[in-house]
Scaffold this active site. Structure first.
Site, PDB file in Angstrom:
ATOM      1  N   TYR A 141       0.849  -1.246  -0.004  1.00 19.08           N
ATOM      2  CA  TYR A 141      -0.155  -0.082   0.055  1.00 19.08           C
ATOM      3  C   TYR A 141       0.757   1.339  -0.156  1.00 19.08           C
ATOM      4  O   TYR A 141       0.829   2.326  -0.806  1.00 19.08           O
ATOM      5  CB  TYR A 141      -0.960  -0.011   1.085  1.00 19.08           C
ATOM      6  CG  TYR A 141      -1.935   1.192   1.250  1.00 19.08           C
ATOM      7  CD1 TYR A 141      -2.904   1.447   0.385  1.00 19.08           C
ATOM      8  CD2 TYR A 141      -1.538   2.238   2.083  1.00 19.08           C
ATOM      9  CE1 TYR A 141      -3.688   2.562   0.586  1.00 19.08           C
ATOM     10  CE2 TYR A 141      -2.332   3.494   2.164  1.00 19.08           C
ATOM     11  CZ  TYR A 141      -3.323   3.453   1.157  1.00 19.08           C
ATOM     12  OH  TYR A 141      -4.169   4.830   1.319  1.00 19.08           O
ATOM     13  N   LYS A 145       1.084   4.171  -3.037  1.00 17.22           N
ATOM     14  CA  LYS A 145       0.873   5.549  -2.889  1.00 17.22           C
ATOM     15  C   LYS A 145       2.271   6.340  -3.205  1.00 17.22           C
ATOM     16  O   LYS A 145       2.137   7.492  -3.732  1.00 17.22           O
ATOM     17  CB  LYS A 145       0.472   5.814  -1.285  1.00 17.22           C
ATOM     18  CG  LYS A 145      -0.923   5.489  -1.244  1.00 17.22           C
ATOM     19  CD  LYS A 145      -2.011   5.773  -2.235  1.00 17.22           C
ATOM     20  CE  LYS A 145      -3.427   5.580  -2.071  1.00 17.22           C
ATOM     21  NZ  LYS A 145      -4.331   6.279  -3.075  1.00 17.22           N
TER      22      LYS A 145
END
Length: 250
Positions: A141, A145
């Site tokens: 994750y 990002k």
């Protein structure tokens, strides 16, 4: 009045942004991964000028989403809001889909990518990355990002006619963030709405009111991970995404 396309806008921050933009008098095109999810948008769906459906975890469906937007464009702004926190599709939804849509859609005046403060824990190592299976990386994750934030910076540097920015909306209590998330849900969509529609005379930037290449939190510019503004890493990222998707940014 602006025309704005928002991915993942059937719920959460995307829906809140769509609602706020409509209240300001703007035209909004919604997106959801399927028709069932689109129904969750309720009254906002009825007020939208159009809707687009497609699963951004799948490159072929993402291409079809780009094709569908052609019916409603060109857009003044695009907000790449859709995102997932877990599962094998983290890279596909959080990084690959924004790249494909950016490359294939007609260029808007402004583009906003939703990042996260967690991008600072990401690694810029792309060697051996499996874009279709985020489960092989424990920091998937954060990595996803970091990559989308670097994509935003790369677009800003390569397309001087487009204002491109990344936004950390905070850890807010949406379906993805969870009920215990500590940040203010009401502030979660404000910065992306502002960047998509702000008056060019706004004093946020001294260069004639133009704002591009920034990483923002609650309408304040913040310093991102050093890799975000590294031109060599940006180029490596774009090359990797082009190899995976067969789509060039241009």
């Amino acid at each position: 009045m602006a025309r704005i396309f928002i991915t993942g806008s059937a719920g959460g921050l995307g829906l809140n942004a769509a609602r706020a933009l409509m209240q300001q008098g703007h035209d909004v095109v919604l997106h959801a991964r399927n028709t069932s999810r689109l129904a969750d948008a309720g009254a906002v769906r009825e007020q939208a000028v159009g809707t687009v459906v497609g699963d951004l975890a799948d490159v072929a469906e993402t291409v079809r989403v780009a094709e569908q937007t052609g019916e409603y464009g060109p857009f003044d702004a695009v907000i790449h809001n859709a995102g997932v926190y877990s599962g094998s599709g983290i890279f596909s939804v959080n990084t690959v889909a924004p790249y494909v849509l950016t490359a294939l859609m007609a260029r808007p005046r402004r583009v906003v990518y939703i990042s996260s403060g967690m991008h600072r824990s990401g690694t810029p190592d792309l060697e051996g990355i499996d874009w279709t299976n985020a489960g092989v990386r424990p920091t998937a994750y954060s990595d996803s990002k970091l990559y989308v934030t670097a994509l935003s910076a790369a677009v800003a540097s390569r397309w001087p006619d487009v204002e491109s920015n990344a936004v950390d909306p905070g850890w807010v209590p949406t379906r993805m963030g969870g009920r215990s998330a500590p940040d203010d849900l009401e502030l979660g969509h404000v910065t992306q709405v502002w960047l998509a529609t702000r008056d060019s005379s706004d004093s946020a930037d001294s260069a004639g009111g133009r704002v591009s290449g920034g990483y923002w939190f609650h309408q304040q510019r913040r310093e991102p991970h050093p890799a975000v503004e590294d031109a060599a890493f940006q180029a490596e990222l774009l090359e990797a995404l082009e190899r995976h998707t067969g789509v060039a940014l241009g």
